[in-house]
Structures are given as structure tokens and as C-alpha cells.
Enzyme design. Structure first.
Site, short mmCIF file in Angstrom:
data_model
loop_
_atom_site.label_atom_id
_atom_site.label_comp_id
_atom_site.label_asym_id
_atom_site.label_seq_id
_atom_site.Cartn_x
_atom_site.Cartn_y
_atom_site.Cartn_z
N ARG A 58 -2.03 5.59 4.83
CA ARG A 58 -1.91 5.98 6.36
C ARG A 58 -1.16 6.45 6.91
NH1 ARG A 58 -7.02 3.38 9.84
NH2 ARG A 58 -8.48 2.55 7.68
N HIS B 196 -12.96 9.57 5.42
CA HIS B 196 -13.47 10.27 3.89
C HIS B 196 -13.89 11.76 4.16
CE1 HIS B 196 -13.15 6.88 1.63
NE2 HIS B 196 -13.69 5.75 2.30
N ASP C 292 -11.57 15.73 -0.46
CA ASP C 292 -10.35 16.03 -1.18
C ASP C 292 -9.93 16.50 -2.21
OD1 ASP C 292 -10.90 12.97 -0.27
OD2 ASP C 292 -12.46 12.56 -1.72
N ARG D 80 -0.37 -1.53 -7.41
CA ARG D 80 -0.39 -2.68 -6.99
C ARG D 80 -0.69 -4.09 -7.98
NH1 ARG D 80 -3.41 -2.32 -1.18
NH2 ARG D 80 -2.92 0.14 -0.65
N ASP E 200 5.86 -5.39 -6.97
CA ASP E 200 5.29 -5.29 -5.42
C ASP E 200 6.73 -5.04 -4.56
OD1 ASP E 200 4.44 -6.95 -2.89
OD2 ASP E 200 5.36 -9.11 -4.07
N LEU E 201 5.60 -4.14 -3.89
CA LEU E 201 6.56 -2.96 -3.08
C LEU E 201 6.63 -4.01 -1.91
CD1 LEU E 201 5.27 0.50 -3.70
CD2 LEU E 201 7.33 -0.52 -4.73
N ARG F 162 7.18 1.25 6.87
CA ARG F 162 7.06 0.00 7.10
C ARG F 162 7.45 -0.57 6.20
NH1 ARG F 162 2.18 1.24 10.21
NH2 ARG F 162 1.13 0.00 8.17
N GLY G 84 -0.34 8.55 -0.58
CA GLY G 84 -1.64 8.64 0.60
C GLY G 84 -1.76 7.46 0.82
N ASN H 283 -15.69 13.45 6.29
CA ASN H 283 -15.41 12.98 7.69
C ASN H 283 -14.09 14.15 8.15
OD1 ASN H 283 -15.23 10.43 6.78
ND2 ASN H 283 -16.84 10.70 8.71
N TYR H 284 -13.78 14.88 7.40
CA TYR H 284 -12.72 15.96 7.97
C TYR H 284 -13.32 16.94 7.12
CZ TYR H 284 -10.68 11.61 5.69
OH TYR H 284 -10.03 10.30 5.62
#
Length: 385
Positions: free
Chosen positions: A95, A136, A165, A43, A70-71, A101, A93, A139-140
Site C-alpha cells: 500500500r 482486491h 490483477d 520475508r 529483514d527489511l 516508512r 506492491g 473491487n478495482y
């Protein structure tokens, strides 16, 4: 980038990485180290990660070129689709739903390139009650059961971000993508690889779940063979405040350790010989007392290279300089930054770091030109980033 042609086993493979954090970049680094041409789509204004890493120190970004697109603009989306048409694989990667979208989901991109391997890495997976929740590594692996098994008895401890990760995420994504590419050679068709860190972390624990079912693993910390429960699979402090690690799980290796410890006191020898669970506290105290009598270097001189299953606990600053690591060229300097060398190794192919991490957009014009855009088309894209 290195001007030499890649010689790794994935040389000739073209991969597009949609810039992200954590496992996506690590997976892209692995593929690049193996010889793939990876281009990173950044980006213009990267998101705030709460930490500002210097470009050359961002090691998991090594070995590829960077373009800014610029996607969120029709022109950027169309440009990416043109790149995808010439690619073998793509890594993203975000969500679940974000790429859709943008008009860049699997349906849209597989329509452009039916042979594309579309790699997706998330924490929770593409579906399920938690799929769209933030999270993160910690949590996983907590949900997988693995965090519960790591640490002292009183609380779980984060094992850095190696299990979620990188081990359960990036490596499973890389493995899945290579599997899909091998399958494509037979079917001629691409497909989506859904790599979830919660799945990968659980998969890494397959053997432990088997032991649990067999009644050979207690569902608690510090009570088992591999979790610091037994005194002969643990780390101990030495007289100079450093540490060593011992792991003679097998009786013959344990006996070898006892011989090399040089203990002459009969009472202490009896304590060391008794590996029953009731004796674990006394045995641990005895080993701790013995190892505190010498420096780490002294113990290395006595135990390293034997069948004791021994190693010094090296800091990250020390590890690249150990004689074994030096002999295997386990670390390399790229752009002045010392970092782990590519792994694994091959008998014929030669993996290599293809270059230092790029600055975002450093190679935009070169990439677009190399991938089939005319100078006029590159000029038209430039004002939009």
C-alpha cells in the site's frame, strides 16, 4: 535455476522483486520469462494469504531466486540498498507509504541508484481518496466500469482475477517498466512507474468506452455484441454436457456457419437467417437446440478450422492437450507442474522459464555473494534473516 544463459530479449537486465501477491509476482514472472535476472526478496515469515500453495505450484513465482532479508532492520535495509545499487529495476506492491516508512521509498532508492526504474503496483494508485484502502481485483474492476459489463443480465460475474490483477495490473506494470527502461537509454535517468489496477482495467475497456460514446454500446449486460447479448457470440451446451463457443460476428462468417450446420428445415432456416434484435430469443433457442444434437467432438470435427469462428470450450485440464496448443508448445512442465509457456514469441530471441518457483530464502547466500557481498557480510546478515 537453469544453468543456461538466458536468451530472451531482456537478458542482462537485473530486477529486484519485493515479495507480494497477485500482480507483482506475475509481472516479475513476465520479466523473468523474457530473460531478465529477477531476485525475489522474501520475508522470513510470509503473511497469511488464506491459502497455502505448494512451492512448485506457485507458478507466478517461477524463474527467479529468493533471498530473505529483514527489511524492518537497519542491516536489512542497508543490504537491500546495496542490491539496488547494482539493479536496473525494482518491483513493489505494498500500500502507498509502506516502502517510505521502511526507508526504501523512491527518493531513498533513486538516491542510491539514479538510473533505477522503480515499479509500483497497487489497486487504487499512489494517490486519491481510496489510495490506502484495502481491496482486491474485483473491487478495482468494479470501479473501472468493467465488472458492470460482464455477466448475465441479472448480475455481474467475477471474470476470475484476469482483468484487475493480471491484465490491468501486472501487464501494465511490465509495459510501464520496459517503457521507462527504454526512456532511460536516452535520458540516463530512472523514474517511478505508478501502475494502478483501477487505471489498467479502465484502459483495457478503451474501445468499449468509445462504442458507448458513439451509441453503439448499451450500458448494461447481455445486450451487446461481445457480452453474450447476441446469440451468435456465445457458448452452447452439446449433447454430452460439454460446451462450444461460436463467434461469427461478420455476416460472411455467420453464413459459413449456417451452411455447415446442415439445417434443411425451411422454418428453422428462416429463424436462423433473421438476426434482428426482436428475433434474438428465438434465434438463441434455435441455436441451442441444434448444438444439443451432437457431442462436442462431433461439432469439432465439423466446424473446427473453418471460418465459423468456432472453438470447443476446454477445461483447464484439457487445454494443454489440444493439438493446436501441443503444436505451438503452449504449455511446459516445470518441476513436474504443467503451466503456460512464456508469451509472446520472437523471431530471434528465445524466452524461457528460467527455473521452478523457489522456496523463500532458498538462495539468500548465493544471491548476496553474486551481487557483491563478502562471505563475512553474508554471515553477519544470516542471524537476522
Amino acid at each position: 535455476m537453469d544453468s543456461k544463459q538466458p536468451t530472451g530479449p531482456l537478458a542482462g537486465l537485473r530486477v529486484i522483486e519485493i515479495a507480494g501477491i497477485g500482480p507483482g509476482p506475475f509481472c516479475a514472472m513476465m520479466l523473468s520469462d523474457m530473460g531478465a535476472e529477477v531476485i525475489r526478496i522474501d520475508r522470513a515469515a510470509p503473511p497469511d494469504q488464506g491459502i497455502d500453495i505448494p512451492v512448485l505450484s506457485n507458478v507466478t513465482n517461477r524463474g527467479r531466486r529468493s533471498a530473505v532479508l529483514d527489511l524492518k532492520s537497519p542491516e536489512g535495509v542497508e543490504a537491500l540498498k546495496r542490491l539496488v545499487a547494482r539493479a536496473d529495476a525494482l518491483i513493489e506492491g505494498f500500500r502507498p507509504g509502506v516502502m517510505e516508512r521502511l526507508g526504501l521509498g523512491p527518493d531513498e532508492l533513486l538516491a542510491v541508484n539514479p538510473g533505477l526504474v522503480y515499479g509500483r503496483i497497487t489497486g487504487w494508485g499512489q494517490e486519491g481518496p481510496l489510495a490506502k484502502a484495502a481491496g482486491h481485483d474485483l473491487n478495482y474492476i468494479a470501479l473501472s466500469g468493467m465488472l458492470h459489463a460482464i455477466g448475465p443480465a441479472d448480475r455481474p460475474l467475477p471474470p476470475l482475477n484476469l482483468i484487475g490483477d493480471y491484465g490491468g495490473g501486472a501487464m501494465y506494470l511490465a509495459f510501464g517498466m520496459v517503457c521507462a527502461l527504454l526512456e532511460r537509454a536516452k535520458s540516463g535517468k530512472g523514474q517511478v512507474v505508478d501502475a494502478a489496477m483501477v487505471d489498467g482495467a479502465a484502459s483495457l475497456g478503451a474501445a468499449l468506452y468509445g462504442l458507448l460514446d458513439a451509441g453503439l454500446w448499451r450500458d448494461r449486460r447481455a445486450g451487446n455484441l461481445l457480452d453474450g447479448g447476441v446469440p451468435w457470440y456465445d457458448s452452447y451446451e452439446t449433447s454430452d454436457g460439454k460446451h462450444i463457443a461460436i463467434g461469427p460476428l461478420e455476416p460472411r462468417f455467420y453464413d459459413a456457419m449456417l451452411e455447415l450446420l446442415g439445417v434443411t428445415d425451411d422454418t428453422l432456416r428462416a429463424t436462423l437467417r433473421d438476426r434482428s434484435e426482436a428475433n434474438w430469443p428465438r434465434l438463441r433457442a434455435a441455436l441451442a437446440g441444434i448444438f444439443r444434437t451432437r457431442t462436442r467432438d462431433d461439432w469439432c470435427a465439423r466446424l473446427e478450422g473453418t471460418d465459423v469462428c468456432f472453438a470447443p470450450v476446454l477445461s483447464m485440464a484439457e487445454a494443454p492437450h489440444h493439438p493446436h496448443t501441443v503444436a505451438r508448445e503452449g504449455f511446459v512442465a516445470v518441476g513436474g507442474v504443467v503451466q503456460p509457456a512464456p508469451a509472446p514469441r520472437f523471431s530471434r530471441s528465445r524466452p524461457a522459464v528460467q527455473g521452478p518457483p523457489p522456496a523463500p530464502g532458498e538462495h539468500t547466500r548465493d544471491i548476496l555473494a553474486d551481487w557483491g557481498f563478502t562471505p563475512e557480510e553474508v554471515d553477519r546478515l544470516s542471524p537476522r534473516g
